[in-house]
Design an enzyme around this catalytic site. Structure first.
Site, short mmCIF file in Angstrom:
data_model
loop_
_atom_site.label_atom_id
_atom_site.label_comp_id
_atom_site.label_asym_id
_atom_site.label_seq_id
_atom_site.Cartn_x
_atom_site.Cartn_y
_atom_site.Cartn_z
CG HIS A 117 -2.03 0.99 1.18
ND1 HIS A 117 -2.14 2.04 2.08
CD2 HIS A 117 -3.06 1.14 0.31
CE1 HIS A 117 -3.19 2.76 1.78
NE2 HIS A 117 -3.77 2.25 0.72
CE LYS A 119 -0.89 4.70 -1.98
NZ LYS A 119 -1.63 4.27 -0.79
CG ASP A 124 19.70 9.99 -10.30
OD1 ASP A 124 19.57 8.87 -10.84
OD2 ASP A 124 19.80 11.04 -10.95
CG HIS A 297 -6.51 8.81 -0.84
ND1 HIS A 297 -5.18 8.58 -1.13
CD2 HIS A 297 -7.12 7.59 -0.89
CE1 HIS A 297 -4.98 7.29 -1.34
NE2 HIS A 297 -6.14 6.66 -1.19
CE LYS A 299 -3.89 6.88 2.46
NZ LYS A 299 -5.31 6.74 2.57
CG ASP A 304 1.58 19.23 21.65
OD1 ASP A 304 0.38 19.56 21.65
OD2 ASP A 304 2.12 18.58 22.57
#
Length: 390
Positions: A117, A119, A124, A297, A299, A304
């Site tokens: 899941h 990404k 380089d 979408h 996450k 603080d």
């Protein structure tokens, strides 16, 4: 609460926050177009659409000028990729592999729920991208109501080596599984230019071996230490008991807790299961907002105003207990402040607050649907036997 990121922070990084695909894809394509040695890309979804074809053209161009290009996609999220865009890339010199491909007749197996899941992109060994944005047309063009609100970060500095290492490790595992033997690792890259920034950051991954709870524990550690404010934006929010208790305890000791959650129905079961948690949260003083402008979408979280995380991990059993995930955790007031300001803009301009009084007045049918959805999700988690002490 132990912070699993505490011993993994590296200083000297330079991070840029990228809000949704409108900022992410131009930065990604520019980095690939400038590649000299290697591009490594992992994505859960890689769609055959305008955005997907733009990224494919950039990857193919890099391969044709002699850059080693490796693309790894998930066998469920990108199940059409191998026969379509993946075949096109392979024909132009790109190495393409699929993580746990869906083959034959589907039969329920727990291992099928273990998805790639994350990404991640590394170019380089110099610049990396980490976040929640898949390769597809899902960004806000000002017109589409199906646009997804999401984040990624670009990273330059010492942390890139760790991101590169985890990409190389999973690539070797998948190749070994597909070929039946372990090939030699790719040749090491030339030393990347010494980019120096001022930001402390850590890479946290979730796998089924040594890092099963690293991301969850980092969240819990930061929540337990919170003294002023917790802002969490998460698309699929169905936390376990420890996580819920931590949020409720924070609210009880006077911390302002804000949750930005999915307001539009994308996955019916999960949507209504999440709503079953609202009663307890609202009663404890937690502020719940539902994002309604498009699909949420994201996450991400800010705690603080100095601790922040951006990545692929949802706060639900599938991310915390099953999938391979990757989040960057950042200790930097400027970065956290930028992310917090972006979330506050979304809360004020694109979300609806769930008021305790109106939530209490919802119909008995709505209550029944939410309770049934939550029970069914818990049963499904129990069937996988990954529930633990959630």
């Amino acid at each position: 609460m132990h912070d699993s990121a505490a011993h993994h922070f590296l200083g000297g990084n330079r991070l840029s926050l990228l809000e949704s695909g409108a900022a992410y894809f131009p930065a990604l394509i520019a980095a690939i177009d400038a590649a000299l040695h290697e591009v490594h890309l992992e994505s859960y979804i890689f769609a055959d659409d305008t955005t997907g074809r733009r990224v494919v053209a950039s990857l193919a161009g890099a391969a044709q000028r002699g850059v080693a290009v490796r693309v790894l996609v998930d066998g469920f999220g990108a199940r059409e990729f191998a026969a379509g865009l993946g075949a096109s890339l392979a024909a132009r010199g790109v190495e393409v592999m699929t993580y746990r491909p869906e083959v034959g007749n589907f039969r329920f197996r727990r291992h099928r729920l273990r998805r790639l899941h994350r990404k991640l992109v590394v170019v380089d060994g110099r610049i990396a991208f980490v976040g929640g944005i898949n390769v597809l047309d899902d960004f806000d063009d000002g017109k589409s109501m199906s646009a997804r609100f999401d984040y990624a970060v670009s990273i330059e500095g010492p942390l890139v080596a760790r991101i590169h290492a985890t990409c190389r490790h999973v690539w070797r595992l998948v190749r070994w599984a597909s070929l039946g033997h372990r090939p030699p690792p790719p040749a090491p890259l030339p030393t990347a230019p010494g980019i120096r920034g001022t930001t402390q950051a850590a890479l946290l991954i979730r796998d089924n071996l040594r890092h099963r709870r690293d991301i969850e524990n980092a969240y819990l550690g930061a929540i337990h230490r919170a003294r002023r404010e917790i802002v969490i934006a998460n698309a699929y929010f169905l936390p376990g008991l420890r996580f819920r208790r931590a949020l409720l305890a924070a609210a009880k000791r006077g911390v302002s807790v804000k949750l930005l959650l999915q307001g539009r129905v994308e996955y019916v079961l999960q949507h209504y299961a999440t709503r079953s948690l609202y009663d307890r949260m609202l009663s404890a003083g937690v502020h719940v907002f539902e994002y309604e402008k498009g699909f949420l979408h994201a996450k991400v979280a800010v705690i603080d105003s100095h601790w922040a995380t951006v990545g692929s991990s949802n706060i639900d059993p599938f991310s915390f207990l099953l999938s391979r995930e990757a989040n960057v955790v950042v200790r930097d007031a400027a970065f956290a402040g930028e992310l917090r300001a972006s979330l506050e803009t979304a809360i004020q301009g694109a979300a609806r607050e769930i008021r305790p009084e109106s939530h209490r007045r919802r119909s008995w049918l709505a209550r029944l649907v939410a309770a049934a959805a939550y029970s069914l999700v818990r049963i499904l988690v129990g069937v996988t036997r990954y529930g633990g002490k959630q």
